[in-house]
Design an enzyme around this catalytic site. Sequence first.
Site, PDB file in Angstrom:
ATOM      1  N   LYS A  43      24.411 -46.381 -18.832  1.00  0.00           N
ATOM      2  CA  LYS A  43      23.200 -45.841 -19.455  1.00  0.00           C
ATOM      3  C   LYS A  43      23.358 -45.769 -20.973  1.00  0.00           C
ATOM      4  O   LYS A  43      22.458 -46.159 -21.730  1.00  0.00           O
ATOM      5  CB  LYS A  43      22.889 -44.451 -18.891  1.00  0.00           C
ATOM      6  CG  LYS A  43      22.416 -44.444 -17.452  1.00  0.00           C
ATOM      7  CD  LYS A  43      22.286 -43.018 -16.933  1.00  0.00           C
ATOM      8  CE  LYS A  43      21.802 -43.004 -15.484  1.00  0.00           C
ATOM      9  NZ  LYS A  43      21.764 -41.647 -14.916  1.00  0.00           N
ATOM     10  N   GLN A  87      23.283 -35.751 -14.637  1.00  0.00           N
ATOM     11  CA  GLN A  87      23.742 -36.698 -13.628  1.00  0.00           C
ATOM     12  C   GLN A  87      24.078 -35.980 -12.324  1.00  0.00           C
ATOM     13  O   GLN A  87      24.817 -35.004 -12.314  1.00  0.00           O
ATOM     14  CB  GLN A  87      24.965 -37.451 -14.151  1.00  0.00           C
ATOM     15  CG  GLN A  87      25.477 -38.525 -13.216  1.00  0.00           C
ATOM     16  CD  GLN A  87      24.507 -39.689 -13.080  1.00  0.00           C
ATOM     17  OE1 GLN A  87      23.828 -40.065 -14.031  1.00  0.00           O
ATOM     18  NE2 GLN A  87      24.434 -40.257 -11.893  1.00  0.00           N
ATOM     19  N   ASP A 110      14.167 -38.320 -15.545  1.00  0.00           N
ATOM     20  CA  ASP A 110      14.512 -38.628 -14.152  1.00  0.00           C
ATOM     21  C   ASP A 110      13.330 -38.381 -13.222  1.00  0.00           C
ATOM     22  O   ASP A 110      13.311 -38.871 -12.091  1.00  0.00           O
ATOM     23  CB  ASP A 110      15.707 -37.779 -13.700  1.00  0.00           C
ATOM     24  CG  ASP A 110      17.003 -38.578 -13.617  1.00  0.00           C
ATOM     25  OD1 ASP A 110      16.935 -39.827 -13.627  1.00  0.00           O
ATOM     26  OD2 ASP A 110      18.079 -37.958 -13.527  1.00  0.00           O
TER      27      ASP A 110
END
Length: 284
Positions: A43, A87, A110
């Site tokens: 990422k 995460q 997200d």
Amino acid sequence: MGKAIRAEVGEEVKEFLARGIKPGLAVVLVGEDAASQVYVRSKGKACEEAGMHSVTIRLPAVSSQVELLATIDRLNADPAIHGMLVQLPLPKAMNSDQVLRRIDPRKDVDGFHPENVGKLVTGDPTAFRPATPYGVQQMLIRSGVETRGAHAVIVGRSNIVGKPMANLLIQQGAGGDATVTVCHSRTRDLPGITRQADILVAAIGKPEFVKGDWVKPGAVVIDVGINRVDDASHPKGYRLVGDVAFEAAREIASAITPVPGGVGPMTIAMLLVNTLQAAKQIGK
């Protein structure tokens, strides 16, 4: 396809930079999960290649919930950060729901905050679409797969893939207008249902769970899974496989995504797209 989207993002970032804005993404990683560390590095690299501001904050696994929430609060208040994510999975001692709800919905790239989940369900264009199902949808659109009127069967009902995938496919417009069936561990005659699918999305997290004879001839198969299985013949002692028995299914399907290299790169590309969306919406 993921590379093409990342190139498009890079061109749009140049427009932001010309206006004195550098879109920024922050990723918070708690603990030492090996797979998560690889993903987070990918990422960060993708952000930098697109010309974005990238921040990775690593907290030890022994960090407290209070410390993680304080980190989120700091990023929520940082004007240089337009998008952020924590995460998953988190250490078992932490409350994931509380953590995800603490993220400012305007920075929730997200798409896991309840506000964005609700917006997605109602078709609000300001919603952040979870990157993996969003990537699958873009893959279908850009590959010319007709979703309108198609029967899409999703194997898996997670909040990360299965449920948002269903919500995207039933929306009106490009990449939508499908008839959707969501299957799970309590589904009766699962193979009988998957054989009805024009578009089959496997996202159940079990290696090669979907067998070749579960696939309708000519169906499009999207394999979201990525699983590590022992294999002494490989240098690393293991290999990566999806949720679909690839070799058997490829003989029957009209198209099928590989693992690795299929959905994964699309997930990262769409995360960058969501970060640009956040920069636009925060700037309004």
